[in-house]
Design a protein around this motif. Structure first.
Motif, PDB file in Angstrom:
ATOM      1  N   ILE A  30      49.436  25.802  34.181  1.00 53.50           N
ATOM      2  CA  ILE A  30      49.034  27.161  33.835  1.00 53.50           C
ATOM      3  C   ILE A  30      48.807  28.021  35.072  1.00 53.50           C
ATOM      4  N   PHE A  31      48.965  29.317  34.851  1.00 54.31           N
ATOM      5  CA  PHE A  31      48.549  30.275  35.880  1.00 54.31           C
ATOM      6  C   PHE A  31      47.645  31.302  35.210  1.00 54.31           C
ATOM      7  N   VAL A  32      46.863  31.970  36.019  1.00 57.22           N
ATOM      8  CA  VAL A  32      46.027  33.048  35.508  1.00 57.22           C
ATOM      9  C   VAL A  32      45.934  34.125  36.583  1.00 57.22           C
ATOM     10  N   VAL A  33      45.813  35.366  36.137  1.00 55.60           N
ATOM     11  CA  VAL A  33      45.503  36.470  37.051  1.00 55.60           C
ATOM     12  C   VAL A  33      44.224  37.106  36.521  1.00 55.60           C
ATOM     13  N   GLN A  34      43.190  37.110  37.341  1.00 56.13           N
ATOM     14  CA  GLN A  34      41.923  37.708  36.937  1.00 56.13           C
ATOM     15  C   GLN A  34      41.688  39.001  37.704  1.00 56.13           C
ATOM     16  N   ARG A  35      41.410  40.050  36.959  1.00 55.74           N
ATOM     17  CA  ARG A  35      41.046  41.333  37.573  1.00 55.74           C
ATOM     18  C   ARG A  35      39.582  41.215  37.944  1.00 55.74           C
ATOM     19  N   HIS A  36      39.316  41.379  39.219  1.00 55.54           N
ATOM     20  CA  HIS A  36      37.963  41.119  39.717  1.00 55.54           C
ATOM     21  C   HIS A  36      37.421  42.391  40.359  1.00 55.54           C
ATOM     22  N   ASP A  37      36.501  43.012  39.629  1.00 52.02           N
ATOM     23  CA  ASP A  37      35.925  44.277  40.088  1.00 52.02           C
ATOM     24  C   ASP A  37      34.718  43.971  40.973  1.00 52.02           C
ATOM     25  N   ALA A  38      35.005  43.438  42.130  1.00 50.73           N
ATOM     26  CA  ALA A  38      33.962  43.070  43.093  1.00 50.73           C
ATOM     27  C   ALA A  38      33.773  44.242  44.060  1.00 50.73           C
ATOM     28  N   ARG A  39      33.230  43.983  45.213  1.00 49.46           N
ATOM     29  CA  ARG A  39      33.034  45.051  46.200  1.00 49.46           C
ATOM     30  C   ARG A  39      34.327  45.842  46.371  1.00 49.46           C
ATOM     31  N   ASN A  40      35.433  45.133  46.468  1.00 49.42           N
ATOM     32  CA  ASN A  40      36.750  45.764  46.417  1.00 49.42           C
ATOM     33  C   ASN A  40      37.486  45.209  45.204  1.00 49.42           C
ATOM     34  N   LEU A  41      37.958  46.107  44.365  1.00 52.64           N
ATOM     35  CA  LEU A  41      38.734  45.660  43.201  1.00 52.64           C
ATOM     36  C   LEU A  41      39.973  44.896  43.685  1.00 52.64           C
ATOM     37  N   HIS A  42      40.216  43.745  43.104  1.00 48.65           N
ATOM     38  CA  HIS A  42      41.411  42.981  43.460  1.00 48.65           C
ATOM     39  C   HIS A  42      41.816  42.115  42.277  1.00 48.65           C
ATOM     40  N   TYR A  43      42.937  41.460  42.421  1.00 50.42           N
ATOM     41  CA  TYR A  43      43.455  40.570  41.372  1.00 50.42           C
ATOM     42  C   TYR A  43      43.559  39.169  41.962  1.00 50.42           C
ATOM     43  N   GLU A  88      30.460  38.280  34.186  1.00 52.16           N
ATOM     44  CA  GLU A  88      29.837  39.097  35.220  1.00 52.16           C
ATOM     45  C   GLU A  88      29.160  38.156  36.217  1.00 52.16           C
ATOM     46  N   ILE A  89      29.618  38.179  37.456  1.00 52.32           N
ATOM     47  CA  ILE A  89      28.955  37.402  38.494  1.00 52.32           C
ATOM     48  C   ILE A  89      27.799  38.275  39.004  1.00 52.32           C
ATOM     49  N   PRO A  90      26.579  37.747  38.980  1.00 50.55           N
ATOM     50  CA  PRO A  90      25.413  38.592  39.264  1.00 50.55           C
ATOM     51  C   PRO A  90      25.396  39.155  40.680  1.00 50.55           C
ATOM     52  N   ALA A  91      24.756  40.295  40.820  1.00 53.79           N
ATOM     53  CA  ALA A  91      24.574  40.916  42.132  1.00 53.79           C
ATOM     54  C   ALA A  91      23.929  39.925  43.079  1.00 53.79           C
ATOM     55  N   GLY A  92      24.383  39.916  44.292  1.00 51.96           N
ATOM     56  CA  GLY A  92      23.812  39.023  45.300  1.00 51.96           C
ATOM     57  C   GLY A  92      24.533  37.690  45.390  1.00 51.96           C
ATOM     58  N   GLU A  93      25.305  37.338  44.360  1.00 58.31           N
ATOM     59  CA  GLU A  93      26.061  36.084  44.384  1.00 58.31           C
ATOM     60  C   GLU A  93      27.457  36.327  44.942  1.00 58.31           C
ATOM     61  N   TYR A  94      28.078  35.240  45.379  1.00 60.92           N
ATOM     62  CA  TYR A  94      29.424  35.327  45.941  1.00 60.92           C
ATOM     63  C   TYR A  94      30.385  35.918  44.904  1.00 60.92           C
ATOM     64  N   ALA A  96      30.218  38.886  43.512  1.00 55.56           N
ATOM     65  CA  ALA A  96      29.491  39.653  42.492  1.00 55.56           C
ATOM     66  C   ALA A  96      30.362  40.742  41.877  1.00 55.56           C
ATOM     67  N   GLY A  97      30.336  40.819  40.560  1.00 57.50           N
ATOM     68  CA  GLY A  97      31.129  41.824  39.856  1.00 57.50           C
ATOM     69  C   GLY A  97      31.767  41.229  38.620  1.00 57.50           C
ATOM     70  N   LYS A  98      32.529  42.086  37.939  1.00 61.51           N
ATOM     71  CA  LYS A  98      33.095  41.696  36.651  1.00 61.51           C
ATOM     72  C   LYS A  98      34.458  41.025  36.811  1.00 61.51           C
ATOM     73  N   VAL A  99      34.654  39.940  36.093  1.00 61.27           N
ATOM     74  CA  VAL A  99      35.939  39.226  36.092  1.00 61.27           C
ATOM     75  C   VAL A  99      36.539  39.292  34.691  1.00 61.27           C
ATOM     76  N   GLU A 100      37.779  39.763  34.606  1.00 65.48           N
ATOM     77  CA  GLU A 100      38.494  39.802  33.324  1.00 65.48           C
ATOM     78  C   GLU A 100      39.856  39.155  33.505  1.00 65.48           C
TER      79      GLU A 100
END
Ligand code: MN
Length: 151
Positions: A30-43, A88-94, A96-100
């Protein structure tokens, strides 16, 4: 291979999976692409290889068509269970931000060399042959170019 993944995270604080024993019922890789809205939005592009998810952070949306090359920075291997993770990875954690989950599917590994990986992806968004070529990027050489191969 997952030491770095585990070292970076506090599993009592983050909802991310801490172990690798969850596996999809399919015997296809399998492969997955997660949209990660962290400090910088990335995939985050992840491929199941050798029992883990080999991972790359792509600063922009992966290309659906040939002709666009993206930089992809290799990151630590992730457990297979991560392919199902959204939250949602909590603030302060590695990280941090929303993963979809942006895309997911199966793939075939066509080529797996030190400096070049070629896969055929069967996702909803990404379909066809994709290439990763290792380039020089900083001291650690974790930079790759990621693009769709012309049909
Ligand atoms: Mn990420």
């Amino acid at each position: 291979m997952l030491e770095e993944y585990e070292k970076k995270r506090h599993f009592e604080k983050t909802p991310e999976p801490s172990f690798s024993d969850l596996k999809e019922s399919s015997d296809k890789t399998i492969f997955v692409v997660q949209r990660h809205d962290a400090r910088n939005l990335h995939y985050d592009f992840r491929l199941e290889i050798d029992g883990v998810l080999k991972s790359w952070a792509v600063p922009k949306q992966p290309p659906k068509k040939a002709g666009t090359k993206r930089l992809a920075i290799q990151t630590e291997d992730h457990p297979l269970a991560y392919a199902n993770f959204e939250g949602e990875i909590p603030a302060g954690e590695y990280g941090a931000g929303k993963v979809e989950i942006w895309d997911r599917g199966t793939f075939e590994l066509q080529k797996h060399e030190e400096k070049e990986i070629v896969v055929t992806l069967h996702g909803e968004e990404l379909k066809g042959d994709y290439v990763l070529i290792r380039t020089k990027y900083g001291k650690e050489e974790k930079g790759w170019l990621f693009f769709k191969r012309a049909d």
